[in-house]
Motif scaffolding. Structure first.
Motif, PDB file in Angstrom:
ATOM      1  N   HIS A   1       0.836  -1.194   0.000  1.00 55.98           N
ATOM      2  CA  HIS A   1       0.000   0.000   0.000  1.00 55.98           C
ATOM      3  C   HIS A   1       0.878   1.253   0.000  1.00 55.98           C
ATOM      4  CE1 HIS A   1      -3.393  -2.608   0.942  1.00 55.98           C
ATOM      5  NE2 HIS A   1      -2.665  -3.133   1.926  1.00 55.98           N
ATOM      6  N   GLY A   2       0.657   2.125  -0.973  1.00 58.44           N
ATOM      7  CA  GLY A   2       1.400   3.376  -0.990  1.00 58.44           C
ATOM      8  C   GLY A   2       1.556   3.946  -2.385  1.00 58.44           C
ATOM      9  N   VAL A   3       2.313   5.024  -2.475  1.00 62.46           N
ATOM     10  CA  VAL A   3       2.521   5.745  -3.728  1.00 62.46           C
ATOM     11  C   VAL A   3       4.018   5.806  -4.013  1.00 62.46           C
ATOM     12  CG1 VAL A   3       2.163   7.914  -4.971  1.00 62.46           C
ATOM     13  CG2 VAL A   3       0.478   7.158  -3.276  1.00 62.46           C
ATOM     14  N   LEU A   4       4.394   5.337  -5.182  1.00 62.34           N
ATOM     15  CA  LEU A   4       5.781   5.427  -5.612  1.00 62.34           C
ATOM     16  C   LEU A   4       5.903   6.585  -6.598  1.00 62.34           C
ATOM     17  CD1 LEU A   4       8.638   4.070  -5.568  1.00 62.34           C
ATOM     18  CD2 LEU A   4       7.950   2.937  -7.690  1.00 62.34           C
ATOM     19  N   LEU A   5       6.720   7.566  -6.253  1.00 60.48           N
ATOM     20  CA  LEU A   5       6.971   8.688  -7.153  1.00 60.48           C
ATOM     21  C   LEU A   5       8.121   8.289  -8.067  1.00 60.48           C
ATOM     22  CD1 LEU A   5       6.667  11.689  -4.660  1.00 60.48           C
ATOM     23  CD2 LEU A   5       4.886  10.541  -5.993  1.00 60.48           C
ATOM     24  N   LEU A   6       7.763   7.883  -9.263  1.00 62.14           N
ATOM     25  CA  LEU A   6       8.746   7.361 -10.210  1.00 62.14           C
ATOM     26  C   LEU A   6       9.220   8.450 -11.161  1.00 62.14           C
ATOM     27  CD1 LEU A   6      10.124   4.707 -11.238  1.00 62.14           C
ATOM     28  CD2 LEU A   6       8.303   4.629 -12.947  1.00 62.14           C
ATOM     29  N   ASP A   7      10.517   8.473 -11.414  1.00 57.12           N
ATOM     30  CA  ASP A   7      11.101   9.328 -12.448  1.00 57.12           C
ATOM     31  C   ASP A   7      11.210   8.473 -13.704  1.00 57.12           C
ATOM     32  OD1 ASP A   7      12.549  10.988 -14.095  1.00 57.12           O
ATOM     33  OD2 ASP A   7      14.096  11.465 -12.623  1.00 57.12           O
ATOM     34  N   LYS A   8      10.198   8.576 -14.574  1.00 54.45           N
ATOM     35  CA  LYS A   8      10.129   7.700 -15.743  1.00 54.45           C
ATOM     36  C   LYS A   8      11.231   8.026 -16.750  1.00 54.45           C
ATOM     37  CE  LYS A   8       7.523   8.034 -19.441  1.00 54.45           C
ATOM     38  NZ  LYS A   8       8.456   7.545 -20.499  1.00 54.45           N
ATOM     39  N   PRO A   9      11.894   7.006 -17.284  1.00 56.73           N
ATOM     40  CA  PRO A   9      12.936   7.255 -18.289  1.00 56.73           C
ATOM     41  C   PRO A   9      12.314   7.445 -19.671  1.00 56.73           C
ATOM     42  CG  PRO A   9      12.769   4.912 -17.888  1.00 56.73           C
ATOM     43  CD  PRO A   9      11.794   5.571 -16.936  1.00 56.73           C
ATOM     44  N   PRO A  10      13.074   7.969 -20.633  1.00 53.43           N
ATOM     45  CA  PRO A  10      12.557   8.077 -22.000  1.00 53.43           C
ATOM     46  C   PRO A  10      12.479   6.704 -22.653  1.00 53.43           C
ATOM     47  CG  PRO A  10      14.860   8.720 -21.932  1.00 53.43           C
ATOM     48  CD  PRO A  10      14.440   8.499 -20.513  1.00 53.43           C
ATOM     49  N   GLY A  11      11.590   6.595 -23.639  1.00 55.05           N
ATOM     50  CA  GLY A  11      11.487   5.361 -24.408  1.00 55.05           C
ATOM     51  C   GLY A  11      10.658   4.275 -23.770  1.00 55.05           C
ATOM     52  N   LEU A  12      10.112   4.528 -22.600  1.00 61.08           N
ATOM     53  CA  LEU A  12       9.324   3.534 -21.881  1.00 61.08           C
ATOM     54  C   LEU A  12       7.902   4.048 -21.726  1.00 61.08           C
ATOM     55  CD1 LEU A  12      10.145   0.772 -20.601  1.00 61.08           C
ATOM     56  CD2 LEU A  12      10.206   1.933 -18.407  1.00 61.08           C
ATOM     57  N   SER A  13       6.917   3.221 -22.030  1.00 62.32           N
ATOM     58  CA  SER A  13       5.532   3.638 -21.831  1.00 62.32           C
ATOM     59  C   SER A  13       5.210   3.671 -20.342  1.00 62.32           C
ATOM     60  CB  SER A  13       4.573   2.679 -22.544  1.00 62.32           C
ATOM     61  OG  SER A  13       4.494   1.442 -21.850  1.00 62.32           O
ATOM     62  N   SER A  14       4.155   4.397 -19.988  1.00 63.56           N
ATOM     63  CA  SER A  14       3.763   4.476 -18.584  1.00 63.56           C
ATOM     64  C   SER A  14       3.386   3.105 -18.048  1.00 63.56           C
ATOM     65  CB  SER A  14       2.590   5.450 -18.422  1.00 63.56           C
ATOM     66  OG  SER A  14       2.977   6.753 -18.761  1.00 63.56           O
ATOM     67  N   ASN A  15       2.696   2.302 -18.872  1.00 62.00           N
ATOM     68  CA  ASN A  15       2.300   0.972 -18.410  1.00 62.00           C
ATOM     69  C   ASN A  15       3.499   0.057 -18.244  1.00 62.00           C
ATOM     70  OD1 ASN A  15       0.101  -1.001 -17.795  1.00 62.00           O
ATOM     71  ND2 ASN A  15       0.969  -2.041 -19.565  1.00 62.00           N
ATOM     72  N   ASP A  16       4.474   0.156 -19.143  1.00 61.34           N
ATOM     73  CA  ASP A  16       5.690  -0.650 -18.986  1.00 61.34           C
ATOM     74  C   ASP A  16       6.422  -0.293 -17.695  1.00 61.34           C
ATOM     75  OD1 ASP A  16       5.244  -2.015 -21.320  1.00 61.34           O
ATOM     76  OD2 ASP A  16       6.573  -0.761 -22.535  1.00 61.34           O
ATOM     77  N   ALA A  17       6.489   1.006 -17.392  1.00 58.51           N
ATOM     78  CA  ALA A  17       7.132   1.450 -16.157  1.00 58.51           C
ATOM     79  C   ALA A  17       6.374   0.926 -14.940  1.00 58.51           C
ATOM     80  CB  ALA A  17       7.207   2.977 -16.119  1.00 58.51           C
ATOM     81  N   LEU A  18       5.041   0.963 -15.011  1.00 57.42           N
ATOM     82  CA  LEU A  18       4.218   0.449 -13.916  1.00 57.42           C
ATOM     83  C   LEU A  18       4.467  -1.030 -13.689  1.00 57.42           C
ATOM     84  CD1 LEU A  18       1.798   0.632 -11.904  1.00 57.42           C
ATOM     85  CD2 LEU A  18       0.316   0.125 -13.863  1.00 57.42           C
ATOM     86  N   GLN A  19       4.465  -1.817 -14.768  1.00 59.45           N
ATOM     87  CA  GLN A  19       4.637  -3.262 -14.623  1.00 59.45           C
ATOM     88  C   GLN A  19       6.015  -3.612 -14.058  1.00 59.45           C
ATOM     89  OE1 GLN A  19       2.103  -5.256 -14.822  1.00 59.45           O
ATOM     90  NE2 GLN A  19       0.833  -3.535 -15.491  1.00 59.45           N
ATOM     91  N   LYS A  20       7.028  -2.851 -14.448  1.00 65.32           N
ATOM     92  CA  LYS A  20       8.372  -3.086 -13.915  1.00 65.32           C
ATOM     93  C   LYS A  20       8.413  -2.808 -12.412  1.00 65.32           C
ATOM     94  CE  LYS A  20      12.943  -3.557 -14.147  1.00 65.32           C
ATOM     95  NZ  LYS A  20      13.602  -4.835 -14.454  1.00 65.32           N
ATOM     96  N   ALA A  21       7.843  -1.684 -11.998  1.00 63.32           N
ATOM     97  CA  ALA A  21       7.826  -1.350 -10.570  1.00 63.32           C
ATOM     98  C   ALA A  21       6.980  -2.346  -9.782  1.00 63.32           C
ATOM     99  CB  ALA A  21       7.291   0.071 -10.380  1.00 63.32           C
ATOM    100  N   LYS A  22       5.870  -2.756 -10.354  1.00 59.90           N
ATOM    101  CA  LYS A  22       5.005  -3.741  -9.692  1.00 59.90           C
ATOM    102  C   LYS A  22       5.752  -5.052  -9.475  1.00 59.90           C
ATOM    103  CE  LYS A  22       0.502  -6.029 -10.269  1.00 59.90           C
ATOM    104  NZ  LYS A  22      -0.658  -6.213 -11.177  1.00 59.90           N
ATOM    105  N   TRP A  23       6.543  -5.456 -10.477  1.00 62.43           N
ATOM    106  CA  TRP A  23       7.334  -6.681 -10.357  1.00 62.43           C
ATOM    107  C   TRP A  23       8.421  -6.536  -9.291  1.00 62.43           C
ATOM    108  CZ3 TRP A  23      12.543  -7.725 -11.549  1.00 62.43           C
ATOM    109  CH2 TRP A  23      12.884  -9.076 -11.579  1.00 62.43           C
ATOM    110  N   LEU A  24       9.084  -5.377  -9.264  1.00 56.26           N
ATOM    111  CA  LEU A  24      10.153  -5.172  -8.288  1.00 56.26           C
ATOM    112  C   LEU A  24       9.617  -5.174  -6.856  1.00 56.26           C
ATOM    113  CD1 LEU A  24      12.237  -2.388 -10.092  1.00 56.26           C
ATOM    114  CD2 LEU A  24      12.953  -4.757  -9.663  1.00 56.26           C
ATOM    115  N   LEU A  25       8.396  -4.697  -6.664  1.00 54.00           N
ATOM    116  CA  LEU A  25       7.798  -4.641  -5.324  1.00 54.00           C
ATOM    117  C   LEU A  25       6.973  -5.887  -5.011  1.00 54.00           C
ATOM    118  CD1 LEU A  25       6.709  -0.907  -5.417  1.00 54.00           C
ATOM    119  CD2 LEU A  25       8.304  -1.885  -3.766  1.00 54.00           C
TER     120      LEU A  25
END
Length: 341
Positions: free
Chosen positions: A35-59
């Motif tokens: 439970h919580g909010v991750l303030l992500l600094d998204k890199p270029p070339g990555l979609s928002s959903n791809d960034a979400l799925q990566k963070a979800k996997w890491l957590l």
């Protein structure tokens, strides 16, 4: 010549079986409530959903969602919500945004950014006063036509998919508000490039804004860089990159999450005793002497577990979004606090 030997059915079955046996066993990811909010600094070339799925996997999180897309070209703040925080993602989606944008004057492109083919080139001949006037022209309440190269849906299909097929879809203008445009960097010696800071309402297309400023100056423009710096009260200076998150020991990653009520930080708070809190969680309206208020965050007794969001109308506290008792307890567990409800 080497004689080819026929392959029997037994050999055919054994071959893939042997290949399967030689493969390393796949490790199953065990998901857990986070439970919580991750303030992500998204890199270029990555979609928002791809960034979400990566963070979800890491957590190893069970439930997650983001608070509005950033184009793959764009970088910067992308708040990701996990568990109980997903119930308040719309608050961040609806909030004002801030961007730092880099404009290239003298060229218009098919996509409005640097990824598209150049459609037209015109000479650049303006001074700083003209640039400031053009920015002022597009400050305030304005109308924008959503670009074809956008994720806006038409009949369940993103506009950019139609655009790639050469199909133009009729779009309606939308009302947006540009609160401020500040010129961060522009020099007369190199007038083709400018950097601006923009504070705007949700749904604003910065590519379209760049094009509008360029047309006002008579030379055209497109976007060459875009970085989101804020979303409501959330700012980029507290954000973390995927690389930094991945480099952490797994046990430390959850410490990067802000509390779910971070999304509601600008709202007034109401605190209820144990009995009132239990009733509130059932969705019952409660009488209150507090004045009318459109948005509130509601907490239980010490240690002030978040219960949900609400509003007050005509002396009644009315729930809008409620956390489940399991989610409330999950937040308390993350704080290593005892149960109070």
């Amino acid at each position: 010549m080497t004689e080819l030997q026929p392959v029997t059915s037994t050999d055919a079955a054994a071959a893939p079986a042997a290949a399967r046996a030689s493969r390393p066993a796949r490790v199953k990811i065990v998901r857990r409530p986070v439970h919580g909010v991750l303030l992500l600094d998204k890199p270029p070339g990555l979609s928002s959903n791809d960034a979400l799925q990566k963070a979800k996997w890491l957590l190893r999180a069970e439930k997650a969602g983001h608070t509005g897309t950033l184009d793959p070209l764009a970088t910067g703040l992308l708040p990701l919500c996990f568990g109980a925080a997903t119930k308040f993602a719309q608050v961040s989606l609806d909030s004002d945004k801030a961007y730092r944008a880099t404009l290239r004057f003298g060229q218009t492109t098919r996509t409005g950014d640097a990824e598209g083919d150049v459609l037209q080139e015109r000479p650049v001949a303006f001074n700083r006063d003209a640039l400031e006037a053009a920015c002022a022209r597009w400050t305030g309440a304005i109308k924008q036509l959503p670009p074809m190269y956008s994720a806006l849906k038409h009949n369940g299909k993103a506009l950019y998919e139609y655009a790639r097929d050469g199909v133009e879809i009729e779009r309606a203008e939308r009302d947006v508000t540009i609160h401020t445009i500040a010129i961060v960097d522009w020099h007369h010696e190199n007038p083709e490039t400018a950097t601006i800071d923009v504070r705007c309402s949700k749904g604003t297309y910065i590519r379209t804004l760049a094009e509008s400023i360029g047309e006002t100056l008579g030379c055209g423009a497109h976007l060459t860089g875009l970085r989101r710096t804020a979303s409501g009260p959330l700012t980029l200076d507290r954000a973390i990159t995927l690389e930094a998150l991945e480099a952490m020991p797994e046990a430390e990653r959850e410490s990067c999450l802000a509390a779910p009520d971070t999304l509601l930080a600008e709202w007034p708070a109401v605190r209820l005793d144990a009995n009132e809190a239990a009733r509130f969680l059932t969705g019952l309206r409660r009488r209150t002497s507090e004045p009318d208020c459109a948005h509130l965050r509601v907490y239980g007794p010490e240690p002030h577990a978040l219960l949900g969001s609400a509003h007050i109308t005509a002396g009644e506290l009315i729930a809008d979004r409620l956390l489940s008792p399991t989610e409330v307890q999950g937040l308390l567990n993350e704080l290593n606090l005892p149960r109070t409800l």
